[in-house]
Write a protein that holds these residues in place. Structure first.
Motif, PDB file in Angstrom:
ATOM      1  N   GLU A  74       0.827  -1.206   0.000  1.00 29.93           N
ATOM      2  CA  GLU A  74       0.000   0.000   0.000  1.00 29.93           C
ATOM      3  C   GLU A  74       0.864   1.259   0.000  1.00 29.93           C
ATOM      4  N   LYS A  75       1.951   1.231   0.778  1.00 25.79           N
ATOM      5  CA  LYS A  75       2.843   2.399   0.817  1.00 25.79           C
ATOM      6  C   LYS A  75       3.492   2.616  -0.546  1.00 25.79           C
ATOM      7  N   ALA A  76       3.945   1.522  -1.146  1.00 29.23           N
ATOM      8  CA  ALA A  76       4.579   1.639  -2.465  1.00 29.23           C
ATOM      9  C   ALA A  76       3.573   2.085  -3.525  1.00 29.23           C
ATOM     10  N   ALA A  77       2.368   1.526  -3.471  1.00 28.09           N
ATOM     11  CA  ALA A  77       1.340   1.894  -4.444  1.00 28.09           C
ATOM     12  C   ALA A  77       0.959   3.362  -4.306  1.00 28.09           C
ATOM     13  N   ALA A  78       0.924   3.853  -3.064  1.00 32.03           N
ATOM     14  CA  ALA A  78       0.596   5.264  -2.844  1.00 32.03           C
ATOM     15  C   ALA A  78       1.631   6.183  -3.473  1.00 32.03           C
ATOM     16  N   LEU A  79       2.855   5.685  -3.650  1.00 33.37           N
ATOM     17  CA  LEU A  79       3.908   6.453  -4.306  1.00 33.37           C
ATOM     18  C   LEU A  79       3.956   6.198  -5.811  1.00 33.37           C
ATOM     19  N   GLY A  80       3.000   5.407  -6.319  1.00 30.92           N
ATOM     20  CA  GLY A  80       2.876   5.200  -7.754  1.00 30.92           C
ATOM     21  C   GLY A  80       3.562   3.972  -8.301  1.00 30.92           C
ATOM     22  N   ASN A  81       4.066   3.062  -7.448  1.00 31.13           N
ATOM     23  CA  ASN A  81       4.781   1.895  -7.945  1.00 31.13           C
ATOM     24  C   ASN A  81       3.815   0.921  -8.618  1.00 31.13           C
ATOM     25  N   PRO A  82       3.976   0.631  -9.918  1.00 29.08           N
ATOM     26  CA  PRO A  82       2.996  -0.211 -10.624  1.00 29.08           C
ATOM     27  C   PRO A  82       3.010  -1.664 -10.155  1.00 29.08           C
ATOM     28  N   GLU A  83       4.205  -2.195  -9.802  1.00 27.54           N
ATOM     29  CA  GLU A  83       4.260  -3.577  -9.330  1.00 27.54           C
ATOM     30  C   GLU A  83       3.479  -3.737  -8.022  1.00 27.54           C
ATOM     31  N   ALA A  84       3.571  -2.731  -7.165  1.00 28.29           N
ATOM     32  CA  ALA A  84       2.839  -2.801  -5.902  1.00 28.29           C
ATOM     33  C   ALA A  84       1.333  -2.793  -6.138  1.00 28.29           C
ATOM     34  N   LYS A  85       0.883  -1.990  -7.092  1.00 30.87           N
ATOM     35  CA  LYS A  85      -0.548  -1.951  -7.408  1.00 30.87           C
ATOM     36  C   LYS A  85      -1.019  -3.321  -7.906  1.00 30.87           C
ATOM     37  N   GLN A  86      -0.196  -3.938  -8.732  1.00 31.38           N
ATOM     38  CA  GLN A  86      -0.551  -5.260  -9.239  1.00 31.38           C
ATOM     39  C   GLN A  86      -0.526  -6.291  -8.117  1.00 31.38           C
ATOM     40  N   ASN A  87       0.464  -6.197  -7.230  1.00 27.93           N
ATOM     41  CA  ASN A  87       0.550  -7.134  -6.109  1.00 27.93           C
ATOM     42  C   ASN A  87      -0.647  -7.011  -5.183  1.00 27.93           C
ATOM     43  N   LEU A  88      -1.121  -5.785  -4.974  1.00 29.66           N
ATOM     44  CA  LEU A  88      -2.295  -5.586  -4.131  1.00 29.66           C
ATOM     45  C   LEU A  88      -3.528  -6.240  -4.743  1.00 29.66           C
ATOM     46  N   ARG A  89      -3.661  -6.135  -6.067  1.00 31.53           N
ATOM     47  CA  ARG A  89      -4.824  -6.744  -6.713  1.00 31.53           C
ATOM     48  C   ARG A  89      -4.821  -8.261  -6.555  1.00 31.53           C
ATOM     49  N   GLY A  90      -3.636  -8.839  -6.404  1.00 30.25           N
ATOM     50  CA  GLY A  90      -3.553 -10.290  -6.281  1.00 30.25           C
ATOM     51  C   GLY A  90      -3.652 -10.810  -4.869  1.00 30.25           C
ATOM     52  N   MET A  91      -3.774  -9.911  -3.877  1.00 35.58           N
ATOM     53  CA  MET A  91      -3.839 -10.345  -2.480  1.00 35.58           C
ATOM     54  C   MET A  91      -5.274 -10.591  -2.063  1.00 35.58           C
ATOM     55  N   PRO A  92      -5.510 -11.635  -1.268  1.00 33.64           N
ATOM     56  CA  PRO A  92      -6.867 -11.880  -0.771  1.00 33.64           C
ATOM     57  C   PRO A  92      -7.286 -10.813   0.215  1.00 33.64           C
ATOM     58  N   ARG A  93      -8.558 -10.517   0.216  1.00 32.55           N
ATOM     59  CA  ARG A  93      -9.099  -9.536   1.168  1.00 32.55           C
ATOM     60  C   ARG A  93      -9.344 -10.188   2.520  1.00 32.55           C
TER      61      ARG A  93
END
Length: 526
Positions: free
Chosen positions: A507-526
């Protein structure tokens, strides 16, 4: 995870800002502040001064035209109260010109990131930090997204970690160094990794100095915080030295009004003269690192060894092309012998996607021996910027940048050796170059070296060393390093698997715009 951390790395630092002062015209701008003071902690010893400090700052800011969220200082907030205060702050920032966040209380650093501590926090391990405390990065992100022209973050929170005996690891006492987003100044009560004093007269030395200095007409941002630093140093006998992180800020800002106009004052410099600052550097330095102009502030490259060492630089996609073009043209006209300005004008041309002009300027600077221009010419040939991709030519220019001592060139040439693009693949040479860049403090070098150890490329696989390197990069605010830490925790690579910690890093990386982190978040279970 992508092996390439990037040609241009992220970082911080100096400039100024525009605002007025105490009269009615000055306060036509919208100034908004959230002031929080936490003293009455429930599971650790209470702090004596934060609530009084917060009241003092709230009263001072109110007298200077700031609208205080909640009508006054917000005191002894638990996590729910902290979140609600931040929500109201976000709402109040709509249309604001100046946003200010002040916090006094406990703050902790873990994994290189800073957290502010609500009064009900009771972490049993590091995983609880993410859930029970408030990340300073998220507050900065909220302020940046609100779009105020000026963001000020003032932290009297650099105290000993009160949870160190509960498994909340901290490298040392105090808070970690932070990057300031564009248009932002962060003031810490003391230097990174250091502990501030509470004071024995009802207020901390930092907050008392801050409240007094804010009320002085004619004191701009940097003069104000320099004066705060001097006052705290004197009051503590040199035991505490406040510290500032700032990004480029345009114009001037005065808490309590502009300097008075006096007819007897000497004539001011013409308006087209570039702003410059004195620096303590050798007077015979041919690169004129002592000279800092608006061209440097608006178009300087992060980690360029050719400019003042405390100048952070700006990522090329964050350059204000119009303002930087004017500033660099002025700098070249006034200081034609300083080749750095030609290089920085090349970065402005890159930002406006005029790659032909960028290459011309880089070649001109490189011919004069400017090392970072050599590196950027390598980027031109590697990145297909106005010329066909040519890894051999890119490698030749990167090698010249390395010979000139540029750490970024070490990362870029190391990548070519790691992948075998344009050179014979040589993992040992790649590792050597990454190690040199890491020693120079470049997060991209830390990240690429960490991946070498994570995957065991030319070395025995070493998850501990990889994690250590990623933590170093994360402490410097590097989003790729944060994402890589998330992968380590999600996969349990050398650590106990911790999905919650992994999600937080993603989440921290995605908030800074990291595309891999955004993709990794989408693949994580809720």
């Amino acid at each position: 995870m992508d092996g390439r951390i990037g040609i241009v790395s992220r970082w911080i630092l100096a400039a100024l800002l525009m605002c007025a002062g105490r009269c009615s015209a000055a306060h036509a701008e919208k100034r908004v502040a959230l002031v929080i003071g936490n003293s009455a902690y429930r599971t650790v010893p209470a702090l004596p001064n934060p609530t009084a400090d917060a009241r003092l700052i709230a009263d001072t800011l109110s007298s200077l035209g700031f609208a205080i969220v909640g009508g006054g200082a917000q005191l002894d907030l638990d996590k729910a109260g902290f979140d609600e205060a931040l929500r109201k702050f976000g709402t109040a920032l709509t249309g604001a010109d100046v946003a200010l966040f002040y916090y006094a209380g406990h703050g902790v650093e873990t994994h290189g990131l800073n957290y502010l501590v609500p009064v009900d926090a009771h972490p049993a391990d590091e995983g609880d930090v993410f859930a029970q405390m408030t990340g300073l990065a998220s507050i900065l992100g909220q302020m940046e997204k609100a779009g105020a022209r000026i963001n000020l973050v003032l932290l009297d929170a650099c105290r000993d970690n009160p949870f160190r005996d509960r498994g909340v690891r901290s490298t040392t006492g105090g808070l970690a160094q932070m990057q300031a987003p564009i248009g932002t100044l962060i003031s810490f009560a003391t230097q990174p990794r250091s502990v501030s004093l509470d004071g024995d007269d009802g207020h901390s030395p930092y907050t008392r100095a801050l409240a007094e200095t804010m009320q002085r007409p004619g004191f701009g941002l940097f003069k104000s915080f320099n004066e705060v630093g001097l006052a705290v140093e004197k009051a503590t006998g040199g035991q505490q030295l406040p510290w500032v992180s700032s990004s480029p800020i345009a114009g001037n800002f005065y808490f309590a009004g502009k300097p008075p106009t006096v007819d007897a004052w000497p004539a001011l410099a013409p308006p087209d003269t570039p702003v410059q600052e004195a620096r303590i550097t050798p007077p015979d330095d041919p690169l004129r690192r002592d000279l800092v102009t608006d061209c440097d502030r608006l178009a300087g490259m992060p980690y360029d060894t050719g400019h003042a060492p405390d100048l952070a630089g700006v990522e090329v996609d964050r350059i204000n092309v119009a303002a930087a073009s004017t500033a660099c043209n002025d700098a070249i006209a006034h200081y034609p012998e300083v080749v750095r300005f030609t290089f920085e004008a090349g970065r402005v041309a890159t930002a406006r996607k005029d790659y032909v002009e960028a290459r011309r300027l880089y070649e001109q600077a490189a011919a004069a021996g400017y090392g970072m221009a050599m590196n950027n010419l390598g980027s031109v040939y590697e990145g297909n910027e106005g010329v066909p991709t040519n890894y051999v030519e890119a490698g030749r220019w990167y090698a010249r940048g390395v010979a000139a001592g540029e750490p970024i060139a070490m990362v870029d040439l190391g990548w070519l050796y790691e992948t075998g693009h344009g050179v014979v693949k040589d993992l040992a040479e790649a590792r050597r170059l990454y190690e040199l860049a890491t020693k120079a403090g470049v997060p991209a070098g830390m990240g690429n070296l960490g991946l070498i150890y994570l995957y065991g490329k030319g070395v025995p696989r070493d998850y501990g060393e990889a994690r250590h390197l990623f933590e170093q990069g994360a402490a410097l605010g590097n989003a790729a390093a944060m994402n890589n830490l998330g992968v380590i925790y999600n996969e349990g690579d050398g650590v106990r698997r911790n999905v919650r910690a992994a999600r937080q890093w993603f989440e921290k990386a995605a908030a800074l715009g990291n595309p891999e982190a955004k993709q990794n978040l989408r693949g994580m279970p809720r």
